[in-house]
Write an enzyme that holds these catalytic residues in place. Structure first.
Site, PDB file in Angstrom:
ATOM      1  N   GLU A 271       0.855  -1.195   0.000  1.00  0.00           N
ATOM      2  CA  GLU A 271       0.000   0.000   0.000  1.00  0.00           C
ATOM      3  C   GLU A 271       0.893   1.248   0.000  1.00  0.00           C
ATOM      4  O   GLU A 271       1.966   1.246   0.625  1.00  0.00           O
ATOM      5  CB  GLU A 271      -0.858  -0.014   1.281  1.00  0.00           C
ATOM      6  CG  GLU A 271      -1.625   1.252   1.576  1.00  0.00           C
ATOM      7  CD  GLU A 271      -2.179   1.278   3.006  1.00  0.00           C
ATOM      8  OE1 GLU A 271      -1.548   0.691   3.916  1.00  0.00           O
ATOM      9  OE2 GLU A 271      -3.265   1.871   3.191  1.00  0.00           O
TER      10      GLU A 271
ATOM     11  N   LYS B  31      -9.464   2.112  -1.847  1.00  0.00           N
ATOM     12  CA  LYS B  31      -9.662   1.522  -0.522  1.00  0.00           C
ATOM     13  C   LYS B  31     -11.077   1.797   0.000  1.00  0.00           C
ATOM     14  O   LYS B  31     -11.529   2.948   0.022  1.00  0.00           O
ATOM     15  CB  LYS B  31      -8.620   2.079   0.441  1.00  0.00           C
ATOM     16  CG  LYS B  31      -8.550   1.385   1.794  1.00  0.00           C
ATOM     17  CD  LYS B  31      -7.314   1.858   2.540  1.00  0.00           C
ATOM     18  CE  LYS B  31      -7.138   1.201   3.892  1.00  0.00           C
ATOM     19  NZ  LYS B  31      -5.867   1.665   4.536  1.00  0.00           N
TER      20      LYS B  31
ATOM     21  N   ASN C 248      -7.007   6.262  -1.673  1.00  0.00           N
ATOM     22  CA  ASN C 248      -5.904   5.352  -1.369  1.00  0.00           C
ATOM     23  C   ASN C 248      -6.080   4.194  -2.343  1.00  0.00           C
ATOM     24  O   ASN C 248      -6.999   3.387  -2.191  1.00  0.00           O
ATOM     25  CB  ASN C 248      -6.006   4.878   0.086  1.00  0.00           C
ATOM     26  CG  ASN C 248      -4.815   4.054   0.510  1.00  0.00           C
ATOM     27  OD1 ASN C 248      -4.082   3.525  -0.344  1.00  0.00           O
ATOM     28  ND2 ASN C 248      -4.598   3.931   1.813  1.00  0.00           N
TER      29      ASN C 248
ATOM     30  N   GLU D 119      -6.120   8.698   7.748  1.00  0.00           N
ATOM     31  CA  GLU D 119      -6.629   8.292   6.428  1.00  0.00           C
ATOM     32  C   GLU D 119      -8.010   8.872   6.166  1.00  0.00           C
ATOM     33  O   GLU D 119      -8.331   9.210   5.025  1.00  0.00           O
ATOM     34  CB  GLU D 119      -6.671   6.762   6.308  1.00  0.00           C
ATOM     35  CG  GLU D 119      -5.283   6.143   6.256  1.00  0.00           C
ATOM     36  CD  GLU D 119      -5.324   4.693   5.824  1.00  0.00           C
ATOM     37  OE1 GLU D 119      -4.925   3.839   6.608  1.00  0.00           O
ATOM     38  OE2 GLU D 119      -5.747   4.412   4.691  1.00  0.00           O
TER      39      GLU D 119
ATOM     40  N   CYS E 224      -4.831  -2.910   2.963  1.00  0.00           N
ATOM     41  CA  CYS E 224      -4.569  -2.805   4.376  1.00  0.00           C
ATOM     42  C   CYS E 224      -5.737  -3.122   5.307  1.00  0.00           C
ATOM     43  O   CYS E 224      -6.072  -4.277   5.484  1.00  0.00           O
ATOM     44  CB  CYS E 224      -3.985  -1.438   4.698  1.00  0.00           C
ATOM     45  SG  CYS E 224      -3.009  -1.503   6.189  1.00  0.00           S
TER      46      CYS E 224
ATOM     47  N   ASN F 227       0.298  -1.060   5.417  1.00  0.00           N
ATOM     48  CA  ASN F 227       1.213  -0.325   6.290  1.00  0.00           C
ATOM     49  C   ASN F 227       0.578  -0.424   7.680  1.00  0.00           C
ATOM     50  O   ASN F 227      -0.439   0.243   7.933  1.00  0.00           O
ATOM     51  CB  ASN F 227       1.287   1.161   5.924  1.00  0.00           C
ATOM     52  CG  ASN F 227       2.048   1.452   4.650  1.00  0.00           C
ATOM     53  OD1 ASN F 227       3.062   2.119   4.664  1.00  0.00           O
ATOM     54  ND2 ASN F 227       1.541   1.002   3.511  1.00  0.00           N
TER      55      ASN F 227
HETATM   56  N1  ING Z   1      -3.315   0.440   8.706  1.00  0.00           N
HETATM   57  C1  ING Z   1      -3.752  -0.315   9.782  1.00  0.00           C
HETATM   58  C2  ING Z   1      -4.379  -1.656   9.413  1.00  0.00           C
HETATM   59  O1  ING Z   1      -5.589  -1.829   9.369  1.00  0.00           O
HETATM   60  C3  ING Z   1      -4.659  -0.431  11.965  1.00  0.00           C
HETATM   61  C4  ING Z   1      -4.611   0.432  10.743  1.00  0.00           C
HETATM   62  C5  ING Z   1      -3.479  -0.756  12.633  1.00  0.00           C
HETATM   63  C6  ING Z   1      -5.861  -0.932  12.392  1.00  0.00           C
HETATM   64  C7  ING Z   1      -3.521  -1.596  13.753  1.00  0.00           C
HETATM   65  C8  ING Z   1      -5.924  -1.768  13.511  1.00  0.00           C
HETATM   66  C9  ING Z   1      -4.756  -2.101  14.188  1.00  0.00           C
HETATM   67  O2  ING Z   1      -3.583  -2.582   9.245  1.00  0.00           O
HETATM   68  C10 ING Z   1      -3.932   0.780   7.546  1.00  0.00           C
HETATM   69  N2  ING Z   1      -3.215   1.532   6.684  1.00  0.00           N
HETATM   70  O3  ING Z   1      -5.093   0.466   7.312  1.00  0.00           O
END
Ligand code: ING
Length: 305
Positions: free
Chosen positions: A47, A127, A110, A146, A172, A197
């Site tokens: 991503e 996304k 995204n 985001e 993601c 990410n």
């Molecule tokens: N990043 C994360 C993901 O869903 C996140 C946001 C991190 C959600 C940790 C929950 C826990 O992997 C992105 N870019 O969506």
């Protein structure tokens, strides 16, 4: 004749905020060339692969924000990647921040695309599930804006016939939502390409920080098994601008088994032969949708209330 797709998950290590796109594209081309030398048909990048994960910062200046976006694709920065892949006869996929001019207005998405072996963009996905928050929340060690910088996809998911199979994309946070995989499987997808990410620290629930690697693979494996599809999860990994991003890029079989996984937090290829006909082991048996699925009782799944 078996339909084997030799697939490379091309994990990227950290990208600095001021790293020029040319430098990142050079890293991507090096991974692409190594994958091609190992006979890969398809190379999957993460991503937002062209820049640092900029939603970690609160920004208000439109020009500063838009500097992380691409207004056309391919463009001067990415054309070397498109050209090299075409020379090598390798298909590839990567994510980037997209500014799209639609109906006279600029939209920010995204986005991730699939480019076939002839260098043609055959799929563009935006996304659906945008995590995080729209306003500055200074209590967090870092932001996850985001919802501030991107609009959710208006068009949802798609599945495309390419490379002798049916491929679909997600990005993601999408990978944590079971609906993502089922919607694509119902559209005939045999392989999902998913860049991510993912910070190790999750400010709203720090007690889950130690579970990030587990939740990553749990999501990919559950999606693969319950929908009888190959799932390619590809990380932007490592300590990026002080933020610790998980790695764990993995190739998951339709059985839910991880067949190959990254060992580092840097630029790394994870390669496996993906036999698309293996989807039938699941889709013609335990998850034969036509025989066993009961959409007439799943009334809440798409209800809006
Ligand atoms: N990043 C994360 C993901 O869903 C996140 C946001 C991190 C959600 C940790 C929950 C826990 O992997 C992105 N870019 O969506």
């Amino acid at each position: 004749m078996t339909r084997i797709l030799r697939t490379a998950a091309a994990q990227l290590g950290p990208i600095a905020r001021d790293e020029p796109r040319a430098g990142v594209v050079a890293r991507m081309i090096a991974l692409l060339e190594s994958a091609a030398a190992q006979g890969a048909d398809l190379v999957v990048f993460p991503e937002l692969a062209l820049t640092t994960f900029f939603p970690r910062w609160f920004m208000e200046d439109a020009a500063e924000i838009d500097a992380f976006f691409e207004t056309e694709m391919p463009n001067a920065a990415t054309m070397p990647l498109f050209q090299r892949a075409k020379e090598l006869g390798v298909a590839f996929s990567f994510g980037y921040a997209e500014i799209a001019l639609e109906g006279g207005t600029r939209h920010h998405y995204n986005t991730a695309i699939i480019v076939d072996k002839a260098g043609q963009i055959v799929n563009r996905y935006r996304k659906v599930h945008l995590p995080g928050h729209p306003e500055h929340e200074p209590w967090r060690a870092f932001q996850h804006l985001e919802k501030r910088y991107f609009e959710p996809s208006p068009e949802g998911f798609s599945a495309v016939e390419t490379l002798g199979g049916v491929l679909a994309q997600a990005i993601c946070n999408d990978r944590r939502w079971p609906e993502t995989y089922r919607e694509c499987a119902l559209r005939g997808a045999e392989m999902m390409l998913i860049g991510y990410n993912t910070p190790r620290h999750y400010p709203p629930a720090p007690e889950h920080d130690h579970l990030q690697d587990f939740h990553n693979h749990l999501s990919l494996q559950a999606g693969a098994y319950a929908n009888g599809m190959w799932v390619i999860g590809v990380a932007k990994a490592g300590v990026e601008e002080g933020c610790d991003l998980i790695g764990g890029s993995a190739i998951v079989a339709p059985t839910g088994e991880i067949v190959a996984v990254a060992q580092t937090l840097g630029d790394e290829l994870v390669i496996a032969d993906c036999d698309l006909d293996r989807c039938a082991e699941i889709r013609s048996n335990i998850f034969d949708f036509a025989k066993h699925r009961r959409p007439e009782v799943y009334t809440r799944l798409t209800a809006r209330d």
